[in-house]
Scaffold this active site. Structure first.
Site: not given
Ligand code: ADP
Length: 540
Positions: A181, A326, A436, A441
């Protein structure tokens, strides 16, 4: 009670025996609609495990993959993990230097690669000396021309191998897969999942108030298998014996996704907001309907209510979910509690826009700057922390690293949230300095460092600003050196060739000064607040 270990091997053996005829349908580069049964899939998993053993791998070796969602990638998930190796999925969209870093940091021994990513590896091959060879995930007829050495064709590699494999009895805490990540600051960090965490996460995901998986479902993960194990669906779906539909390289193609849903009778699909915009736009233009589709899970970035209501017009219920690499990744999931369906429409949307309630297995809290727990009143907002059996306790190879875990072992998510009295969590901001975009990312630090390399830049900050298609895009905010001229076009073209194209800032704004804390640190939260109404010229 018997102390049977929780193993991915058990999911495979259960699915093979109880759901032999369930289908797996994949789009691949060499076959527009590959179709086979669980029985055939797991027979090939046995062949692949034998082939891996013949390559001379050792217990715990990392096997890298650079691949889309298809049946071969699924075979790797099982053959690698169940034969005591670690399946390391790599995001091929990352910048080359990051992929190089990740392969070397994980010490990948072999790389399994889709044909379209072979050129990427050709450019890297001299910089990843630990990799012993490459397996192209296709058949002989579709093998690309390449200079890569120690090269195998996937189909040839497994052909002739026995379908039976003596699966080792593993410790349930043994590692099964690895995903990096860059969701926090600094270099990408590896999250190592265990058999136990994966099985527990699969049970949770299948529950009725989550993905609500049944043998009668046909499930389409539009979230890549290189991103947190496609949210666990390659395990949870075989656990219930449902049909699995894998879109291969067609993820971003709205029309193709729509056809796949209609053609395969998909009942449940999941992915980040961006992919659904393409599908909904195509449905609007073509007038097509998706009668089989009942539910869509959207997470990875905040889901706009417009997507939810558009889907509702098609009779599809959208569930908002939140997670992180994570945490395997599912942490919270949004379904309504009893009586909430009687709230007036506006109030219902307010609830449904939230990221959802914690799943059993995930403990969650919000805290203030002094780590005092804040009330669940829907108003107080603080840093969101979680812990549980599928939350990582640390990062691969980084013993002693403590930036993301507090002294009590909670994971500091880097998200800022409120939690209401019913337990619905809502993300209000982010403390981590990353952006994001379309579920992937972008490091603000990398962009800031690049901008600072320009002689006319005195100080630079990059923040994520909301974008109708990509959820967020990078905005560069620059303080110029007093004596130098610098125009917008010059600043933006400075990034050419220095960062991956899709990571470049969409716009630059020049300011006299940037907000700082008392200790001189850039105040990203204040800056984000300052630009919260900013609209990119390309979308305004
Ligand atoms: P994933 O994209 O699979 O959720 P990542 O580790 O790439 O996993 O990203 C995690 C982060 O993405 C979270 O800590 C948050 O900042 C953002 N995120 C994930 N889901 C949401 C959501 N439903 N709404 C807003 N932000 C989100």
């Amino acid at each position: 009670m018997m102390n049977s270990p929780l193993l991915i091997t058990s999911i495979m053996q259960f699915a093979k025996k109880n759901h032999a005829t369930s289908e797996i349908v994949s789009v691949t580069k060499d076959d527009p609609l590959h179709r086979y049964s669980y029985a055939e899939a797991f027979a090939r998993v046995g062949q692949l495990a034998n082939a891996l053993a013949r390559l001379g791998v050792k217990q715990g070796d990392r096997i890298g993959t650079l691949a889309w969602n298809d049946h071969r990638h699924l075979e790797l998930y099982y053959a690698v993990s169940c034969s005591s190796l670690i399946c390391h999925t790599i995001n091929p969209r990352l910048f080359e230097s990051q992929i190089e870093y990740i392969i070397n940091d994980a010490e990948d021994r072999w790389m399994f690669v889709d044909p379209q990513f072979v050129p990427l590896l050709e450019g890297l091959v001299d910089k990843i000396p630990g990799v012993q060879g490459f397996i192209v995930m296709t058949d002989e007829a579709h093998m690309p021309q390449t200079e890569l050495l120690n090269l195998y064709c996937y189909e040839t590699l497994i052909a002739g191998e026995s379908e039976s494999f003596d699966w080792p009895s593993l410790d349930e805490n043994a590692a099964c897969s690895l995903c990096y990540t860059s969701g926090t600051t600094g270099s990408p960090k590896g999250v190592m999942y265990s058999h136990r965490s994966t099985v527990l996460h699969s049970y949770a995901v299948a529950l009725p108030d989550l993905f609500s998986l049944s043998v009668n479902d046909a499930v389409l993960p539009v979230v890549p298998m290189f991103h947190v194990n496609a949210w666990g669906m390659p395990y949870a779906v075989p656990m219930v014996g449902a049909k699995l539909v894998l879109p291969g390289p067609k993820m971003g193609d709205g029309a193709a996704i729509g056809d796949l849903i209609a053609g395969e009778g998909v009942t449940l699909a999941a992915g980040v907001p961006t992919v659904w915009m393409a599908l909904l736009a195509d449905l609007r233009e073509s007038g097509k309907r998706l009668p089989s589709l009942k539910r869509v899970v959207i997470g990875g970035a905040a889901c706009p209510t417009s997507i939810m209501s558009d889907f509702q017009q098609h009779g599809v219920m959208v569930h908002h979910a939140w997670g992180m690499t994570e945490i395997s990744p599912v942490g919270t999931f949004n379904t309504l509690k009893p009586g909430m369906d009687r709230l007036d429409e506006k109030e219902q949307w307010k609830v449904r826009a939230k990221q959802g309630r914690a799943v059993f297995g995930i403990e969650m809290k919000i805290v203030d700057d002094e780590n005092n727990e804040l009330p669940w009143d829907g108003k107080a907002f603080g840093a969101l922390k979680v812990r549980g059996p599928w939350v990582c306790a640390g990062y691969f190879g980084l013993e002693g690293y403590s930036d993301t875990h507090d002294e009590d072992g909670w994971l500091c998510t880097g998200d800022v949230a409120t939690i209401d009295p019913e337990g619905y969590m809502q993300i209000t901001d982010r403390t981590k300095d990353v952006i994001k975009s379309g579920g992937e990312w972008i490091s603000s630090i990398e962009l800031e460092n690049t901008a600072m390399g320009h002689p006319a830049v005195a100080e630079a900050a990059v923040i994520g600003v909301s974008h109708p298609k990509w959820s967020e895009r990078p905005l560069l905010v620059v303080v110029r050196n007093a004596e130098q001229e610098l125009r917008r076009e010059e600043m933006l073209s400075w990034f050419d060739g220095k960062v991956a194209n899709w990571c470049r800032p969409d716009d630059v704004v020049f300011v006299d000064e940037l907000p700082h804390t008392a200790t001189g640190k850039l105040q990203k939260l204040a800056l984000r607040k300052q630009f919260e109404d900013y609209v990119f010229p390309s979308t305004g």
